[in-house]
Design a protein around this motif. Structure first.
Motif, mmCIF file in Angstrom:
data_model
loop_
_atom_site.group_PDB
_atom_site.id
_atom_site.type_symbol
_atom_site.label_atom_id
_atom_site.label_comp_id
_atom_site.label_asym_id
_atom_site.label_seq_id
_atom_site.Cartn_x
_atom_site.Cartn_y
_atom_site.Cartn_z
ATOM 1 N N TYR A 299 0.837 -1.200 0.000
ATOM 2 C CA TYR A 299 0.000 0.000 0.000
ATOM 3 C C TYR A 299 0.878 1.258 0.000
ATOM 4 O O TYR A 299 0.667 2.188 -0.778
ATOM 5 N N LYS A 300 1.875 1.263 0.866
ATOM 6 C CA LYS A 300 2.773 2.428 0.998
ATOM 7 C C LYS A 300 3.482 2.721 -0.331
ATOM 8 O O LYS A 300 3.558 3.872 -0.784
ATOM 9 N N LEU A 301 3.997 1.678 -0.972
ATOM 10 C CA LEU A 301 4.724 1.847 -2.239
ATOM 11 C C LEU A 301 3.806 2.350 -3.353
ATOM 12 O O LEU A 301 4.156 3.256 -4.117
ATOM 13 N N GLN A 302 2.610 1.765 -3.439
ATOM 14 C CA GLN A 302 1.693 2.136 -4.523
ATOM 15 C C GLN A 302 1.130 3.542 -4.330
ATOM 16 O O GLN A 302 0.991 4.311 -5.289
ATOM 17 N N VAL A 303 0.806 3.896 -3.091
ATOM 18 C CA VAL A 303 0.238 5.214 -2.811
ATOM 19 C C VAL A 303 1.266 6.317 -3.092
ATOM 20 O O VAL A 303 0.923 7.389 -3.604
ATOM 21 N N ALA A 304 2.532 6.041 -2.788
ATOM 22 C CA ALA A 304 3.604 7.021 -3.078
ATOM 23 C C ALA A 304 3.667 7.282 -4.587
ATOM 24 O O ALA A 304 3.837 8.432 -5.035
ATOM 25 N N GLU A 305 3.531 6.228 -5.395
ATOM 26 C CA GLU A 305 3.557 6.393 -6.855
ATOM 27 C C GLU A 305 2.337 7.174 -7.345
ATOM 28 O O GLU A 305 2.455 8.031 -8.222
ATOM 29 N N LEU A 306 1.164 6.863 -6.783
ATOM 30 C CA LEU A 306 -0.059 7.570 -7.184
ATOM 31 C C LEU A 306 0.046 9.067 -6.855
ATOM 32 O O LEU A 306 -0.378 9.913 -7.639
ATOM 33 N N ALA A 307 0.588 9.361 -5.665
ATOM 34 C CA ALA A 307 0.730 10.770 -5.242
ATOM 35 C C ALA A 307 1.611 11.540 -6.227
ATOM 36 O O ALA A 307 1.309 12.685 -6.596
ATOM 37 N N LYS A 308 2.694 10.890 -6.680
ATOM 38 C CA LYS A 308 3.598 11.531 -7.659
ATOM 39 C C LYS A 308 2.884 11.724 -8.992
ATOM 40 O O LYS A 308 2.927 12.792 -9.592
ATOM 41 N N LYS A 309 2.227 10.668 -9.444
ATOM 42 C CA LYS A 309 1.578 10.697 -10.769
ATOM 43 C C LYS A 309 0.497 11.780 -10.845
ATOM 44 O O LYS A 309 0.372 12.480 -11.847
ATOM 45 N N PHE A 310 -0.277 11.931 -9.770
ATOM 46 C CA PHE A 310 -1.381 12.896 -9.785
ATOM 47 C C PHE A 310 -1.016 14.215 -9.103
ATOM 48 O O PHE A 310 -1.865 15.072 -8.901
ATOM 49 N N ASN A 311 0.262 14.306 -8.723
ATOM 50 C CA ASN A 311 0.784 15.557 -8.147
ATOM 51 C C ASN A 311 -0.047 16.038 -6.951
ATOM 52 O O ASN A 311 -0.489 17.177 -6.886
ATOM 53 N N VAL A 312 -0.270 15.104 -5.998
ATOM 54 C CA VAL A 312 -0.968 15.473 -4.758
ATOM 55 C C VAL A 312 -0.018 15.245 -3.579
ATOM 56 O O VAL A 312 1.018 14.593 -3.713
ATOM 57 N N ASP A 313 -0.392 15.805 -2.434
ATOM 58 C CA ASP A 313 0.417 15.646 -1.230
ATOM 59 C C ASP A 313 0.535 14.161 -0.875
ATOM 60 O O ASP A 313 -0.420 13.392 -1.078
ATOM 61 N N GLU A 314 1.687 13.782 -0.326
ATOM 62 C CA GLU A 314 1.910 12.348 -0.041
ATOM 63 C C GLU A 314 0.941 11.785 0.993
ATOM 64 O O GLU A 314 0.740 10.574 1.079
ATOM 65 N N ASP A 315 0.315 12.654 1.801
ATOM 66 C CA ASP A 315 -0.672 12.190 2.785
ATOM 67 C C ASP A 315 -2.117 12.337 2.305
ATOM 68 O O ASP A 315 -3.063 12.070 3.056
ATOM 69 N N TYR A 316 -2.282 12.754 1.057
ATOM 70 C CA TYR A 316 -3.640 13.017 0.549
ATOM 71 C C TYR A 316 -4.546 11.781 0.626
ATOM 72 O O TYR A 316 -5.744 11.882 0.883
ATOM 73 N N HIS A 317 -3.950 10.606 0.438
ATOM 74 C CA HIS A 317 -4.735 9.353 0.450
ATOM 75 C C HIS A 317 -5.530 9.178 1.740
ATOM 76 O O HIS A 317 -6.583 8.546 1.751
ATOM 77 N N LYS A 318 -5.019 9.767 2.836
ATOM 78 C CA LYS A 318 -5.706 9.605 4.128
ATOM 79 C C LYS A 318 -7.059 10.325 4.166
ATOM 80 O O LYS A 318 -7.879 10.064 5.035
ATOM 81 N N THR A 319 -7.274 11.249 3.234
ATOM 82 C CA THR A 319 -8.520 12.034 3.239
ATOM 83 C C THR A 319 -9.591 11.436 2.334
ATOM 84 O O THR A 319 -10.735 11.867 2.344
ATOM 85 N N VAL A 320 -9.208 10.438 1.523
ATOM 86 C CA VAL A 320 -10.159 9.902 0.538
ATOM 87 C C VAL A 320 -11.154 8.959 1.214
ATOM 88 O O VAL A 320 -10.769 8.025 1.910
ATOM 89 N N LYS A 321 -12.443 9.233 0.982
ATOM 90 C CA LYS A 321 -13.514 8.391 1.519
ATOM 91 C C LYS A 321 -14.124 7.554 0.390
ATOM 92 O O LYS A 321 -14.011 7.903 -0.786
ATOM 93 N N PHE A 322 -14.801 6.490 0.778
ATOM 94 C CA PHE A 322 -15.430 5.611 -0.199
ATOM 95 C C PHE A 322 -16.523 6.348 -0.970
ATOM 96 O O PHE A 322 -17.369 7.019 -0.384
ATOM 97 N N GLU A 323 -16.474 6.218 -2.303
ATOM 98 C CA GLU A 323 -17.523 6.814 -3.151
ATOM 99 C C GLU A 323 -18.178 5.691 -3.942
ATOM 100 O O GLU A 323 -17.506 5.013 -4.738
ATOM 101 N N TYR A 324 -19.479 5.531 -3.770
ATOM 102 C CA TYR A 324 -20.173 4.425 -4.436
ATOM 103 C C TYR A 324 -20.081 4.553 -5.961
ATOM 104 O O TYR A 324 -19.874 3.565 -6.666
ATOM 105 N N ASP A 325 -20.224 5.764 -6.487
ATOM 106 C CA ASP A 325 -20.217 5.957 -7.947
ATOM 107 C C ASP A 325 -18.874 5.547 -8.548
ATOM 108 O O ASP A 325 -18.832 4.919 -9.614
ATOM 109 N N ALA A 326 -17.793 5.930 -7.869
ATOM 110 C CA ALA A 326 -16.454 5.552 -8.354
ATOM 111 C C ALA A 326 -16.310 4.031 -8.319
ATOM 112 O O ALA A 326 -15.813 3.414 -9.273
#
Length: 457
Positions: A299-326
């Motif tokens: 999880y740590k390795l993949q989230v770090a890559e996603l943060a770089k790819k989408f240019n968001v803060d490295e802790d941004y993943h902690k704010t994401v909540k489940f979205e049924y539509d997504a």
């Protein structure tokens, strides 16, 4: 009026913790310490055993004469796969070898040639081939590479029992330490494996006692009940076993996600062994079937890559909540997108590839794939029984997607999360206590929370 308490030393590889618990298992005092590692004779980093011993004795002496507390009992919870080898005077003969230290692969191969085949040995001992992470291999290694030292060993004590020995001077072995992927125990025979006897290693292993054993003694003028110590994973499981009456699976999440089934009396099958299942041991010697997943690390390795790819803060993943539509959009035409870095899986593509243009969507895809792996890991150890209770503790209890997806995919199980930061320390206190735990224990002490599956639209 002084308060009666139980003291626990909870020793991790990095942090050394000391707790006092009252009779209702509420924490009333804590102290932390950490020590610089030292090096063994090969220059490999290892625990500073002398510093640890000094800290244990000085701290306990100070608390023993504290004006607020009367220590009635003390116990020890520590990491496993670690032996202290004592001479006839009770002094350590070697450093506390680090279980990550690599040893000669020829020696390991020789062991499996002699006592294998590997799959059969793994299945009967519940321990995969893991070098020094199998502490039995450490004894074999010392015997065959350091024979002069081996001859001087009077007793080899697992680390929890060595801490107890510091205070009692009495050498013991106990089930939870023997049973944690050591390769020493034959789960089918309920005895040390035949290789232990053939190598005459049983001669340096002290008598086996139940984990609930304690020694009543006069310690520096005070009457104290001293426990024999417990392996930390088994210790963290104990409060659940003592307070939940119906069969359950506990998933302990962190760098490793370990699914534990303490209600399986059936030996590991070849299929389970090949899938990476191992055994731990309960305090009474019964097996705990378990399945490991390198979830937190991946999880740590993949989230770090996603943060770089989408240019968001490295802790941004902690704010994401489940979205049924997504979620619905992803599963409509579901495809596996992530190539794992820490392990392999038959469904993963040759390389990571997805067409999402938001971090949230890519993150939902990641969590769906990880949750599916977690579900497989749980089913692997629970599917032969009708277990309908699932407890999850550790870091991933705060991950909204992980919990909602697990609840969704395992709709037939009642999912509850707990906060167990004191898990292994509390288990050690409970192990030497005579008091019974009732069904409300987890609610009172572990912030128990129920979860229901989301409604499918």
């Amino acid at each position: 009026m002084k308060q009666k308490v139980t003291a626990v030393f909870d020793i991790g590889k990095t942090n050394k913790k000391f707790f006092l618990f009252d009779k209702k298992y509420k924490e009333v005092y804590r102290e932390y310490a950490s020590f610089e590692e030292i090096k063994d004779e090969d220059g490999y980093p290892t625990e500073n055993l002398a510093a640890l011993q000094t800290w244990l004795k000085e701290l306990f002496e100070r608390i023993l004469h504290h004006d607020k507390y009367i220590i009635k009992a003390i116990n020890f919870s520590t990491y496993g796969a670690s032996f202290v080898h004592l001479d006839e005077d009770g002094n350590p003969l070697t450093p506390l070898y680090n279980y990550t230290k690599e040893i000669d692969s020829n020696l390991v191969d020789n062991f499996y040639e002699k006592y294998g085949p590997e799959l059969e040995l793994t299945r009967t001992t519940g321990s995969p081939k893991s070098g020094l992470l199998n502490s039995g291999m450490q004894l074999y290694w010392i015997k065959h590479t350091k024979p002069e030292i081996f001859k001087k060993i009077k007793y080899s004590l697992h680390l929890p029992q060595y801490l107890s020995f510091i205070f009692t001077g009495i050498p013991f072995s106990e089930y939870t330490s023997i049973g944690c992927h050591t390769s020493l125990w034959n789960y089918e025979e309920k005895d040390y494996h035949s290789w232990v006897y053939k190598e005459e290693i049983h001669k340096i292993l002290p008598p086996i006692v139940s984990t609930e054993t304690s020694v009543n003694m006069n310690y520096n003028g005070k009457r104290v009940k001293i426990g024999v110590g417990i392996h930390d994973s088994s210790s963290a499981l104990l409060p659940y076993v003592r307070s939940v009456k119906k069969p359950f699976v506990l998933v302990s999440t962190g760098t490793w996600s370990i699914a534990l089934n303490p209600f399986s009396d059936v030996p590991l099958t070849n299929e389970e062994t090949e899938a990476g299942c191992i055994n731990y041991m309960r305090i009474n010697g019964k097996p705990v079937k378990s399945s490991r997943l390198f979830l937190g690390n991946e999880y740590k390795l993949q989230v770090a890559e996603l943060a770089k790819k989408f240019n968001v803060d490295e802790d941004y993943h902690k704010t994401v909540k489940f979205e049924y539509d997504a979620y619905f959009e992803i599963i409509k035409e579901f495809q596996y997108c992530f190539r794992w870095k820490s392990f392999s899986d038959k469904n993963m593509p040759k390389k990571t590839s997805y067409s999402y243009n938001t971090f949230e969507h890519a993150y939902h895809q990641l969590m769906i794939e990880l949750a599916k792996l977690q579900v497989l890991s749980i089913k692997r150890i629970a599917d032969t029984q009708e277990i309908d209770r699932l407890y999850v503790d550790g870091g991933f209890t705060d991950n909204d997607l992980y919990i909602k997806l697990l609840s969704h995919y395992l709709r037939g199980m009642k999912l509850r999360t707990t906060k167990a930061s004191l898990g292994s320390a509390l288990g050690a206190a409970i192990a030497i206590s005579d008091s019974k735990l009732n069904s409300k224990f987890l609610k009172k002490n572990y912030a128990l929370k129920k979860h229901v599956p989301f409604i499918i639209k």
